[in-house]
Design an enzyme around this catalytic site. Structure first.
Site, PDB file in Angstrom:
ATOM      1  N   HIS A 239      -1.802  -0.220  15.707  1.00 18.25           N
ATOM      2  CA  HIS A 239      -0.670  -0.014  14.744  1.00 18.25           C
ATOM      3  C   HIS A 239       0.832  -0.245  15.215  1.00 18.25           C
ATOM      4  O   HIS A 239       1.920   0.163  14.775  1.00 18.25           O
ATOM      5  CB  HIS A 239      -0.645   1.336  14.099  1.00 18.25           C
ATOM      6  CG  HIS A 239      -1.565   1.414  13.019  1.00 18.25           C
ATOM      7  ND1 HIS A 239      -3.137   1.217  13.186  1.00 18.25           N
ATOM      8  CD2 HIS A 239      -1.677   1.704  11.674  1.00 18.25           C
ATOM      9  CE1 HIS A 239      -3.928   1.408  12.176  1.00 18.25           C
ATOM     10  NE2 HIS A 239      -2.923   1.944  11.179  1.00 18.25           N
TER      11      HIS A 239
ATOM     12  N   SER B 265      -5.663  -4.320   1.146  1.00 18.06           N
ATOM     13  CA  SER B 265      -6.400  -5.864   0.682  1.00 18.06           C
ATOM     14  C   SER B 265      -5.077  -6.406   1.141  1.00 18.06           C
ATOM     15  O   SER B 265      -4.618  -7.272   0.310  1.00 18.06           O
ATOM     16  CB  SER B 265      -6.826  -6.145  -0.847  1.00 18.06           C
ATOM     17  OG  SER B 265      -5.851  -5.660  -1.498  1.00 18.06           O
ATOM     18  N   GLU B 266      -4.859  -6.507   2.462  1.00 23.16           N
ATOM     19  CA  GLU B 266      -3.565  -7.536   2.611  1.00 23.16           C
ATOM     20  C   GLU B 266      -3.522  -8.748   2.313  1.00 23.16           C
ATOM     21  O   GLU B 266      -2.655  -9.522   1.882  1.00 23.16           O
ATOM     22  CB  GLU B 266      -3.185  -7.321   4.050  1.00 23.16           C
ATOM     23  CG  GLU B 266      -2.488  -6.014   4.699  1.00 23.16           C
ATOM     24  CD  GLU B 266      -3.519  -4.596   4.581  1.00 23.16           C
ATOM     25  OE1 GLU B 266      -3.030  -3.638   4.749  1.00 23.16           O
ATOM     26  OE2 GLU B 266      -4.670  -5.101   4.801  1.00 23.16           O
TER      27      GLU B 266
ATOM     28  N   GLU C 122       0.680  -1.255   0.027  1.00 22.42           N
ATOM     29  CA  GLU C 122       0.139  -0.083   0.094  1.00 22.42           C
ATOM     30  C   GLU C 122       1.045   1.395  -0.149  1.00 22.42           C
ATOM     31  O   GLU C 122       1.712   1.618   1.018  1.00 22.42           O
ATOM     32  CB  GLU C 122      -1.107   0.057   1.295  1.00 22.42           C
ATOM     33  CG  GLU C 122      -2.015  -1.166   1.107  1.00 22.42           C
ATOM     34  CD  GLU C 122      -2.521  -1.537   2.282  1.00 22.42           C
ATOM     35  OE1 GLU C 122      -3.257  -2.322   2.384  1.00 22.42           O
ATOM     36  OE2 GLU C 122      -2.098  -0.947   3.569  1.00 22.42           O
TER      37      GLU C 122
ATOM     38  N   ALA D 114       3.117  -3.685  11.254  1.00 18.91           N
ATOM     39  CA  ALA D 114       3.261  -5.049  11.588  1.00 18.91           C
ATOM     40  C   ALA D 114       1.878  -5.924  11.880  1.00 18.91           C
ATOM     41  O   ALA D 114       1.713  -6.968  11.668  1.00 18.91           O
ATOM     42  CB  ALA D 114       4.295  -5.118  12.952  1.00 18.91           C
ATOM     43  N   ASP D 115       1.142  -4.743  12.808  1.00 15.01           N
ATOM     44  CA  ASP D 115      -0.288  -5.517  13.154  1.00 15.01           C
ATOM     45  C   ASP D 115      -1.051  -5.800  12.166  1.00 15.01           C
ATOM     46  O   ASP D 115      -1.991  -6.676  12.180  1.00 15.01           O
ATOM     47  CB  ASP D 115      -0.957  -4.348  13.877  1.00 15.01           C
ATOM     48  CG  ASP D 115      -0.268  -3.361  14.754  1.00 15.01           C
ATOM     49  OD1 ASP D 115      -0.841  -3.692  16.079  1.00 15.01           O
ATOM     50  OD2 ASP D 115       0.808  -2.861  14.494  1.00 15.01           O
TER      51      ASP D 115
END
Length: 732
Positions: free
Chosen positions: A528, A457-458, A427, A483-484
């Site tokens: 986050h 859209s991970e 992103e 990382a979250d």
């Protein structure tokens, strides 16, 4: 009054039906091929259910009996360089792709059971039984079938789990300049999965040549489509994303073949993805040899009505009508493959040693060696054999004080310069003059066509990266902004990428790099700012690296990008703006997997940390000069790569250990490490392992509460002073 203008989708959505003229015009070799392969698949599935009933298959058997028309109709138009992947109910598509790969394209008679076909049957049966001779050495079983040579890239036990990977295969096919395509098969249940819809969107935006093939068998286990969605015509999802879509009767193999042929023409011409919905019917329950009516969610009348429309009966009738084969020849073809399967079974199974009639067991020689249980979880790192390894203290090139984030940018750009396979995606990586932190600045300046900004859209883009890596023609660097976000993509990261190498036999590479940043102290709140090290390192297939200096970042990123295992590169925002000794112009060295760095030396204490806390530990030691400590920067965190030689040497010298980490106790990496140190090195410890961690709560927005939730230099100083006091007391 407001005006209302009717809207229509930008892409067509059609229902395709065959006519008598279509059946008369169909190529004889096509009809014979579909019937022959359909008979083979039906016989195989019936035999598999028989074996399951005898207890000879461990685990579920999701049979595709009744759904063969959708498989042969969609696979026969494909080439060997076209890819397919599928769901837990994927025997039929896997077999069709394998048969099509080994059989000649044209035939004027029903296809013969050649030696190659026997091999496909034998190895597929062995895989489903969990045996060494299987395509995945028995690791995959019924739900994880893969034969890359044939373009069968793997079936998947997670509903919708393979769909994002298929986009990765299609990306590679497109970027490699071919007109090959990928077909990803999934059921009506998967249509409502977020990762599937994310992939629809991404594939359409990037015009990827992937066909989303929906096998609508009307039930997700026992839940009917009508209860799961308000629009039961599932191909209607396609036009909402601008994807041309076809709806066909999946019990009509020719209709499926005609729709697939049209979809292939669209994709091979470079126009992007397609959707095909084939309405089919599984004659049996979700798994096993009983009909759905035995469980009460279907009735026998419904099942009879669908069996009366059997796709193999339809093919048989037209083949006989057109005099392409006789009814006797068709019957003989079915009996032939059934006999071959029993011959294969006789080589795998043996009579019960107790002599019970009709009872068999698997021959001991067919099972995998239990000693190989962990083989293939990761590679042997032989791909790194020609590496030039360097450390800052012995580096002969030019060094200067340089910003950490500049080295992040430069080494990624350098690897893209030397390896055309490296692609960056995530992103905003292609915006803001280098992404949100500047990491892609050099890459954007020199290789903008390989820096791909994705939708939010991970699951989709992580899985796409996984598919790219599995195919191997490109080496993706996937970025999570925080990382979250790995929790959002947890299926693709943990169930797919981390496990793929092992469950498909352990012989194929998975060159996937994930970059992500830790941001505790930045004020971005609980969602986050996590430290994911403790979670990531529970996944055996992942290697995890945590660079704390700009020099190390270069060497460790180079190693990650050369490694054939998936590697997660952890970064910390607190390090980005710092400076440190780093190369000026040599960005091609590596740092070995499994090598920690000893930042300070002393005899009183072993301090172990990683990332930004290494520097804070050094600051804390300066404030407690009474303690002379070894300060170990782990660098590699995963269990397979941990430097036990350095840790063990230090502990044997000092007898005391302090593990320091910034984040919350609940996801702590130090939990496991402390336990393992005490298991391995108990005899050399003079006291229990001490730890500095954050609090129980995740950091939140309040500056005061955020600071209270994380560990910093002050907490390390306090721990060191307590240890120094104990040390002094013991000395007295």
């Amino acid at each position: 009054m407001p005006s209302r203008d009717p809207l229509s989708p930008s892409s067509p959505w059609v229902e395709l039906r065959t006519s008598a003229e279509d059946w008369d015009a169909a190529d004889p070799s096509l009809l014979l091929g579909m019937l022959g392969q359909g008979l083979w698949i039906r016989a195989f599935e019936e035999y598999a259910l028989e074996l399951a009933g005898q207890g000879l298959i461990h685990g579920p058997v999701h049979s595709s009996i009744g759904q063969e028309g959708g498989a042969v109709g969609s696979v026969l138009p494909l080439r060997s360089d076209d890819f397919v992947n599928g769901s837990h109910r994927g025997h039929h598509q896997f077999l069709a792709k394998a048969f099509t790969h080994v059989l000649p394209e044209k035939t004027d008679r029903l296809p013969e059971v050649t030696d190659d076909v026997r091999t496909v049957l034998r190895r597929t049966l062995a895989e489903i039984c969990g045996l060494t001779d299987g395509f995945c050495q028995g690791r995959g079983g019924s739900v994880h079938l893969q034969w890359r040579e044939a373009g069968a890239m793997g079936t998947n036990a997670i509903v919708g789990g393979g769909v994002p990977q298929a986009a990765g295969f299609a990306f590679n096919q497109l970027r490699a300049g071919t007109d090959a395509v990928t077909v990803t098969y999934f059921g009506d249940g998967a249509v409502n999965i977020g990762s599937v819809l994310e992939t629809f969107n991404l594939a359409a935006a990037w015009k990827l040549p992937v066909c989303f093939f929906i096998e609508n068998n009307l039930y997700a286990v026992s839940t009917p489509v009508s209860e799961a969605t308000a629009e039961a015509r599932l191909s209607g999802r396609g036009p909402g994303f601008g994807i041309p879509s076809w709806r066909v009767d999946g019990m009509d193999p020719l209709a499926v073949q005609l729709a697939t042929t049209e979809a292939l023409a669209h994709m091979r011409a470079g126009h992007g993805p397609t959707v095909i919905e084939a309405e089919v019917y599984r004659y049996f329950h979700q798994n096993g040899p009983y009909p759905g009516s035995a469980f009460g969610y279907r009735d026998k009348a419904e099942e009879r009505a669908w069996r009366d429309r059997d796709p193999l009966d339809l093919l048989r009738g037209h083949v006989v009508r057109r005099k392409l084969a006789t009814a006797r020849e068709v019957t003989a073809a079915g009996k032939k493959v059934a006999a071959v399967l029993r011959e294969i079974g006789d080589t795998v199974f043996e009579p019960d040693p107790a002599g019970k009639p009709g009872v068999r067991r698997i021959r001991a020689s067919a099972w995998p060696d239990p000693a190989t249980v962990d083989h293939g979880v990761r590679g042997d790192l032989s791909e790194l054999a020609d590496s030039r390894y360097e450390e800052a203290g012995t580096f002969s090139g030019r060094l200067a004080e340089r910003r950490f984030i500049d080295l992040v940018s430069e080494v990624i750009g350098r690897r893209m310069e030397t390896d055309e396979r490296v692609v960056v995606l995530g992103e905003d990586v292609n915006r803001l003059r280098g992404g949100t932190n500047g990491a892609t600045k050099a890459a954007l300046e020199h290789f903008p066509e390989r820096v791909l900004g994705t939708p939010i859209s991970e699951n989709a883009f992580t899985g796409l990266g996984g598919g790219m890596a599995m195919d191997g023609r490109f080496r993706p660097i996937v970025e999570f902004m925080y990382a979250d976000f790995m929790w959002v993509a947890a299926d693709q990261l943990f169930n797919q990428i981390a496990k793929t190498r092992h469950m498909f036999g352990g012989t194929e590479a998975m060159p996937f790099v994930l970059r992500t940043k830790l941001a505790a102290g930045s004020g971005y709140g609980s969602q986050h700012t996590m430290d994911p090290a403790g979670i990531l390192t529970t996944a055996a297939g992942l290697r995890v690296v945590a660079p704390s200096t700009p020099f190390d970042y270069v060497g460790l990123m180079n190693t990650a990008l050369a490694c054939d295992d998936p590697v997660v590169v952890l970064e910390h925002v607190d390090l980005y703006g710092t400076t440190g000794t780093a190369p000026v112009d040599d960005l091609d060295y590596r740092i070995p997997v499994g090598r920690a760095a000893l930042r300070r030396e002393g005899d009183d204490l072993t301090v172990i940390s990683y990332l930004a806390m290494v520097g804070r530990c050094a600051e804390a030691l300066d404030q407690v000069p009474r303690l002379r400590a070894d300060l170990i920067d782990l660098r590699w965190l995963d269990r397979a790569s941990l430097d036990w030689e350095t840790i063990g040497t230090s502990v044997r010298k000092t007898g005391r250990v302090l593990i320091v980490e910034e984040g919350a106790r609940g996801t702590s990496y130090g939990d496991w490490l402390a336990d393992e140190i005490q298991r391995r090195l108990f005899d050399w410890l003079d006291a229990p392992v001490e730890r500095v961690t954050g609090g129980e709560a995740s950091p939140n927005i309040s500056k005061v509460l955020e600071r209270a939730a994380i560990a910093r230099t002050e907490e390390v100083v306090a721990a060191l002073r307590d240890i120094a006091a104990d040390h002094d007391s013991a000395a007295r």
